[in-house]
Design a protein around this motif. Structure first.
Motif, PDB file in Angstrom:
ATOM      1  N   GLN A  43      31.747  32.828  44.671  1.00 37.61           N
ATOM      2  CA  GLN A  43      31.567  34.220  44.283  1.00 37.61           C
ATOM      3  C   GLN A  43      32.828  35.026  44.551  1.00 37.61           C
ATOM      4  O   GLN A  43      33.259  35.828  43.709  1.00 37.61           O
ATOM      5  CB  GLN A  43      30.384  34.836  45.027  1.00 37.61           C
ATOM      6  CG  GLN A  43      30.110  36.280  44.616  1.00 37.61           C
ATOM      7  CD  GLN A  43      28.880  36.863  45.298  1.00 37.61           C
ATOM      8  OE1 GLN A  43      28.095  36.135  45.890  1.00 37.61           O
ATOM      9  NE2 GLN A  43      28.709  38.171  45.217  1.00 37.61           N
ATOM     10  N   ASN A  46      35.351  34.069  41.959  1.00 40.38           N
ATOM     11  CA  ASN A  46      35.025  34.657  40.656  1.00 40.38           C
ATOM     12  C   ASN A  46      35.453  36.112  40.573  1.00 40.38           C
ATOM     13  O   ASN A  46      35.931  36.575  39.526  1.00 40.38           O
ATOM     14  CB  ASN A  46      33.524  34.535  40.390  1.00 40.38           C
ATOM     15  CG  ASN A  46      33.111  33.117  40.057  1.00 40.38           C
ATOM     16  OD1 ASN A  46      33.937  32.295  39.679  1.00 40.38           O
ATOM     17  ND2 ASN A  46      31.827  32.823  40.210  1.00 40.38           N
ATOM     18  N   GLU A  47      35.283  36.831  41.661  1.00 45.27           N
ATOM     19  CA  GLU A  47      35.667  38.237  41.673  1.00 45.27           C
ATOM     20  C   GLU A  47      37.166  38.411  41.506  1.00 45.27           C
ATOM     21  O   GLU A  47      37.630  39.351  40.847  1.00 45.27           O
ATOM     22  CB  GLU A  47      35.190  38.891  42.975  1.00 45.27           C
ATOM     23  CG  GLU A  47      33.678  39.010  43.076  1.00 45.27           C
ATOM     24  CD  GLU A  47      33.223  39.539  44.425  1.00 45.27           C
ATOM     25  OE1 GLU A  47      34.103  39.806  45.281  1.00 45.27           O
ATOM     26  OE2 GLU A  47      32.007  39.690  44.628  1.00 45.27           O
TER      27      GLU A  47
END
Length: 328
Positions: A43, A46-47
């Motif tokens: 996550q 991905n950011e």
């Protein structure tokens, strides 16, 4: 333009500032270059990459979900020759070019392969332990030594690295045979190498050196069945990928004296925790190095230069100048 250099902590232990400077020199001083240390948190990654134009990595896995979520991504440059951790089909669907470094460490890897093989065959680790830990100065504290000249050196994978290893093995007076289905017979003949099937290589070789690129067809190519076919008690050398050897089968082969020993630069898992519990560690006839075969000051500089150049050429549309584009 935004570039993300993302790698595991170990892979980022290099002069990343040199890569940042190269990107800014070639793409402009306003280029944003982000360094992201990947620790398994997808996550967070991905950011960081959501609005990236380009990504450079060595070993971070990029799945379909990760690639598809990137809004502007045009290219992924891999600071290595392997690319099995990238979803190439997803990259193709999303018009993302994936580039690898075609050539930067052939000599280093081939030198390392021979170093591992010779060190195991000559019992260097056992002699060193005998002197340093036992203070015993005796040539006959080991057994089973064989003469290198006249022995058979088997290579699995006769690409650039395999060919370089072959030339070095021939320099020691060894007969070289190879299992390499994709290698043209003319290339092998030009090097004085006999192409054989896998079973013959396993049967005849005193050394078996893995230099193949990893693919679905050669995962665990050295398994229990393969070790059982080794009639010469060979030295196993792996400078390719750890997944090519079934490590449980390797341990059994060592325990049952089916092989002389092993020199491994790669493992199925490559981290401190895995090493701490691996039954391969602590053996006199096994030498393990930390995926270091590629390493020299020169190769690292080439790695960085080519990796940056590949991504710059993708982002500027100069695809013909990329060292190597890979696809599914």
């Amino acid at each position: 333009m935004k570039i993300v250099i993302c790698d595991h902590k170990e892979s980022l232990d290099r002069d990343v500032a040199a890569e940042i400077n190269l990107f800014k020199q070639q793409l402009g001083q306003n280029t944003e270059v982000i360094i992201h240390e990947y620790n398994g948190d997808n996550q967070a990654l991905n950011e960081v990459i959501a609005d990236a134009d380009g990504i450079m990595t060595s070993y971070v896995t990029f799945t379909d979900d990760m690639i598809s979520a990137c809004r502007r991504l045009k290219g992924i440059s891999i600071n290595a020759t392997g690319y099995n951790f990238i979803d190439l089909q997803s990259a193709s669907r999303n018009n993302v070019q994936v580039a690898v470094i075609a050539e930067y460490c052939t000599q280093e890897v081939s030198e390392h392969a021979m170093t591992l093989g010779l060190a195991v065959a000559r019992n260097i680790k056992a002699y060193g332990r005998s002197i340093e830990q036992k203070q015993k100065y005796a040539f006959n504290c080991v057994s089973g030594m064989f003469r290198l000249e006249g022995s058979t050196f088997g290579i699995m994978g006769l690409g650039k690295i395999g060919q370089a290893v072959a030339r070095k093995a021939q320099g020691f007076g060894m007969k070289v045979i190879a299992f390499s289905p994709s290698c043209p017979a003319s290339v092998a003949e030009g090097l004085g190498i006999t192409l054989v099937d896998k079973d013959r290589l396993l049967k005849e070789s005193h050394f078996i050196c893995l230099t193949m690129s990893l693919n679905a067809g050669n995962v665990n190519i050295l398994d229990r069945e393969a070790f059982a076919k080794m009639e010469q008690r060979p030295v196993i050398i792996n400078v390719s990928r750890g997944q090519m050897i079934d490590e449980e089968a390797l341990v059994e082969a060592l325990d049952n004296n089916l092989i002389f020993g092993a020199g491994l630069d790669v493992l199925v898992e490559e981290n401190d925790e895995y090493i701490a519990r691996s039954p391969l560690v602590g053996r006199d006839n096994v030498i393990i190095t930390p995926h270091a075969a590629f390493y020299s000051d020169f190769s690292m500089q080439e790695n960085q230069r080519i990796g940056v150049s590949n991504l710059v050429n993708i982002l500027t549309g100069n695809i013909n100048d990329v060292a190597r584009i890979v696809s599914s």
